[in-house]
Write a protein that holds these residues in place. Structure first.
Motif, short mmCIF file in Angstrom:
data_model
loop_
_atom_site.label_atom_id
_atom_site.label_comp_id
_atom_site.label_asym_id
_atom_site.label_seq_id
_atom_site.Cartn_x
_atom_site.Cartn_y
_atom_site.Cartn_z
N ARG A 23 0.86 -1.19 0.00
CA ARG A 23 0.00 0.00 0.00
C ARG A 23 0.90 1.24 0.00
NH1 ARG A 23 -5.00 0.01 3.83
NH2 ARG A 23 -5.90 0.97 2.02
N VAL A 24 0.35 2.33 -0.52
CA VAL A 24 1.11 3.58 -0.53
C VAL A 24 1.11 4.17 0.87
CG1 VAL A 24 1.13 5.95 -1.40
CG2 VAL A 24 0.61 4.05 -2.95
N VAL A 25 2.31 4.55 1.35
CA VAL A 25 2.42 5.16 2.66
C VAL A 25 3.19 6.48 2.50
CG1 VAL A 25 3.19 4.87 5.04
CG2 VAL A 25 2.55 2.87 3.70
N LEU A 26 2.47 7.57 2.65
CA LEU A 26 3.13 8.87 2.55
C LEU A 26 3.66 9.27 3.92
CD1 LEU A 26 0.67 11.04 0.39
CD2 LEU A 26 2.58 9.63 -0.36
N PRO A 27 4.67 10.16 3.96
CA PRO A 27 5.05 10.68 5.27
C PRO A 27 3.87 11.43 5.88
CG PRO A 27 6.24 11.79 3.47
CD PRO A 27 5.44 10.71 2.86
N GLU A 28 3.93 11.65 7.18
CA GLU A 28 2.80 12.33 7.83
C GLU A 28 2.63 13.73 7.24
OE1 GLU A 28 1.36 13.49 12.24
OE2 GLU A 28 2.88 11.92 12.04
N LEU A 29 1.42 14.04 6.81
CA LEU A 29 1.18 15.34 6.17
C LEU A 29 0.57 16.32 7.17
CD1 LEU A 29 -0.48 14.04 2.85
CD2 LEU A 29 1.91 14.67 3.19
N PRO A 30 0.93 17.60 7.05
CA PRO A 30 0.37 18.58 8.00
C PRO A 30 -1.02 19.07 7.57
CG PRO A 30 2.03 19.61 6.61
CD PRO A 30 1.95 18.17 6.18
N PHE A 31 -1.71 18.29 6.76
CA PHE A 31 -3.09 18.62 6.35
C PHE A 31 -3.76 17.30 6.00
CE2 PHE A 31 -0.02 19.27 2.95
CZ PHE A 31 -0.43 18.32 2.04
N ASP A 32 -5.07 17.36 5.80
CA ASP A 32 -5.80 16.12 5.58
C ASP A 32 -6.20 16.01 4.10
OD1 ASP A 32 -7.39 13.93 5.63
OD2 ASP A 32 -8.81 14.69 7.14
#
Ligand code: M6R
Length: 607
Positions: free
Chosen positions: A277-286
């Motif tokens: 699955r795609v896992v992005l770094p934690e984003l500061p927005f949703d």
């Protein structure tokens, strides 16, 4: 835009400066020059054209000294001659500059009135002449530099040395990047940390509008009011060794062959191998609640963004506005706060993209950048960076960075779709598998070289070439046409295939080859009909397709290049590599300077 470098220390400055200029040559290669302090006097050597020419001059006329500045130029004001080559200056001060002094004409008139004698057509000489005038009026070098900086409008990164001050160098930046390097008993200035990587890894970036006074023992930083300014020394992760061609004829050939590796490395960062699955770094927005995306970039990076737009719109059902950065920043589109600004750049230093980033932020947008240089200005100014793991790209024409950008954008589209509920697990699995298959498929492309060479023979004889594609393959056509223009100097235009009949069809005859990116699938029949229309008018078709598309194309195309079977989602990535390979083969036939084409520079840090 240009590259600048400076050193104040105890070692022979010229070899250090020359080595750093080699690493900065991607910024421009119209001319190069070095100035050092020799027994307290300023001496300089300059040469028109590439750095090698300066090397020849330096072999004949050695340049000693332990304090010096260097420059590699991409001409903006004044022809690319030796006379206009930096460093510029007088017997009192020598200056190198990256950027454009926008009020140079007004300042020049004022300085000429005050008796200063200009010898070049450049905007940079205004800086040197103004500092010189202040020195003659009795100011110290720091006072003179500060007084001058306060009068400048536009963009600058500057390095200056002063006669009679063997342990002094001043650097300043506004709108163009400048790094200060901290060594042992030596200090450096450089346009980027890559230039300084073999000299020191300890880097502090000047904040916009700040300036620094350097001795070999350290540096003091100031803002434009003259108040001491904060700075932070970071450890650069860039490799210090030289980047070779590893047996390839050109960096471009090497970088084309790095596509499979680069795509693989970039995907590895974003796809969890266990869950696929795609896992992005934690984003500061949703991502689920972002109302709209504004995508902007320049050149090839913009075309990557256009392909990204089609993925984001079709898979994540999110509206994406797209505009080139040089237009977006002045268009002032009304943007609801809380939207997402999506910036794409290999260098992270492109002036237009950086300015667009700042205007998007002012308009209340979150800022997500897709960047290849983690230590760039855009990286520092973004809320979040998604890295492309392409490694240093040396050839001016972008290749592997482009497909790395596509790999990141594909993952972003999947993650956005999942967050918004438009992609379920099964769909994600299919798309992720399509991406994971890419490195292998990309490696197979090199087996197509003989077919691509055959197509290149036809293109190389043409004066004009049309590139066509539909949907996510229209940006592939744009990328193919840009690459051809850049490295072969053949005029090429890209059109959405359906647009051809609205005008460009008038151009078609046997002398205008048509290169099409036409994989099988939803839009294939439409594209095939457009190509048929061209063929009926004598057009010679060179078509990139896949095994399913080949049967129909073979009847109408003079040259059908059959790419490996791949999922439609991933096909633009494979097709982009293929059109880049075609441009390279044409450039070989034309005998052009593939890695450093005329008039271009890798990183465009002026507007
Ligand atoms: O460093 P960037 O990605 O921001 O550069 C953008 C363009 O200048 C760049 O893509 C340019 O178009 C290349 N020469 C294309 O090959």
């Amino acid at each position: 835009m240009c590259g600048i470098v400076g050193v104040v220390g105890l070692r022979d400055a010229t070899p250090l400066l020359f080595g750093a200029l080699r690493r900065l040559e991607y910024r421009g290669y119209d001319s190069a020059g070095i100035a050092t302090l020799v027994n307290g006097h300023i001496e300089r050597r300059r040469a028109e054209g590439k750095l090698d020419n300066l090397g020849i001059v330096l072999e004949r006329f050695a340049l000693p000294g332990v304090t010096g500045i260097g420059h590699t130029r991409w001409a903006t004001h004044g022809a690319p001659t030796e006379g206009n080559a930096h460093p510029h200056g007088t017997e009192r001060v020598s200056v190198v500059h990256n950027g454009i002094i926008e009020n140079h004409a007004e300042l020049r008139a004022e300085l000429e009135q005050a008796g200063q004698n200009f010898t070049t057509e450049t905007d940079t000489e205004t800086v040197a002449q103004m500092v010189d005038l202040h020195l003659k009026q009795g100011m110290t070098p720091s006072q003179a530099a500060h007084a001058c900086l306060k009068r400048l409008h536009g963009a600058y990164a500057l390095a200056m040395i002063f006669a009679g001050h063997p342990e002094l160098m001043i650097g300043a930046r506004h709108g163009a990047p400048l790094a200060v390097g901290f060594g042992e008993d030596e200090m450096f200035l450089g346009s980027d940390s890559l230039a300084l990587a073999p000299l020191t890894r300890r880097i502090a970036y000047l904040r916009d509008g700040d300036w620094a006074v350097l001795s070999r023992h350290g540096a003091e930083f100031f803002d434009l009011d003259g108040t001491p300014a904060p700075f932070e020394i970071k450890t650069s992760a860039l490799p210090g060794g030289a980047i070779g061609k590893d047996g390839y004829r050109h960096y471009m050939e090497k970088e084309l062959h790095e596509h499979p590796l680069v795509i693989g490395q970039t995907l590895q960062r974003m796809i969890d191998p266990a869950t696929r699955r795609v896992v992005l770094p934690e984003l500061p927005f949703d991502l689920a609640t972002i109302p709209r995306i504004t995508m902007t970039a320049c050149g090839s990076a913009f075309y990557a963004g256009l392909i990204g737009r089609s993925w984001l719109e079709s898979e994540a059902r999110i509206p994406v506005d797209a505009d080139v950065a040089s237009e977006l920043r002045y268009r002032e589109p009304p943007l609801a706060r809380g939207g997402l600004g999506l910036l794409i750049s290999q260098s992270g230093e492109t002036a237009d993209t950086l300015a667009a980033l700042r205007s998007l932020r002012e308009a209340g947008q979150h800022v997500l950048s897709v960047l290849n240089v983690a230590e760039s200005t855009m990286a520092r100014e973004s809320d979040i960076v998604l890295d492309t793991i392409a490694g240093p790209e040396i050839c001016v024409a972008s290749t592997k960075a482009f497909t790395a950008q596509l790999s990141v954008l594909a993952c972003l589209a999947i993650a956005t779709g999942r967050a918004r509920g438009t992609i379920d697990e099964a769909r994600e699995e299919i798309l992720v598998q399509a991406l994971l298959d890419l490195p292998g498929r990309a490696a197979e492309l090199f087996g197509l070289a003989p077919m691509i060479q055959q197509a290149a023979q036809i293109v190389a004889e043409a004066r004009d070439v049309l590139y066509l594609g539909r949907g996510s393959h229209f940006p592939v056509a744009l990328e193919g046409a840009l690459k051809l223009k850049e490295i072969s100097y053949i005029h090429a235009e890209a059109y959405a295939a359906g647009e051809m009949k609205h005008g460009p069809i008038a151009l078609i005859d046997r002398n205008v080859p048509i290169v099409a990116s036409a994989p099988s699938g939803r839009l294939f029949d439409k594209t095939a009909s457009n190509l048929q229309e061209a063929q009926a008018r004598g057009g010679r078709l060179l078509v990139f397709t896949d095994p399913d598309g080949a049967a129909r194309m073979e009847r109408i195309a003079e040259c059908t290049i059959v790419l490996p079977e791949t999922h439609a989602f991933a096909a633009p990535i494979l097709h982009s590599i293929a059109v880049q390979m075609l441009a390279y083969e044409v450039a070989l036939l034309k005998g052009t300077d593939v890695d450093q084409p005329r008039n271009l520079a890798k990183s465009v840090t002026v507007e």
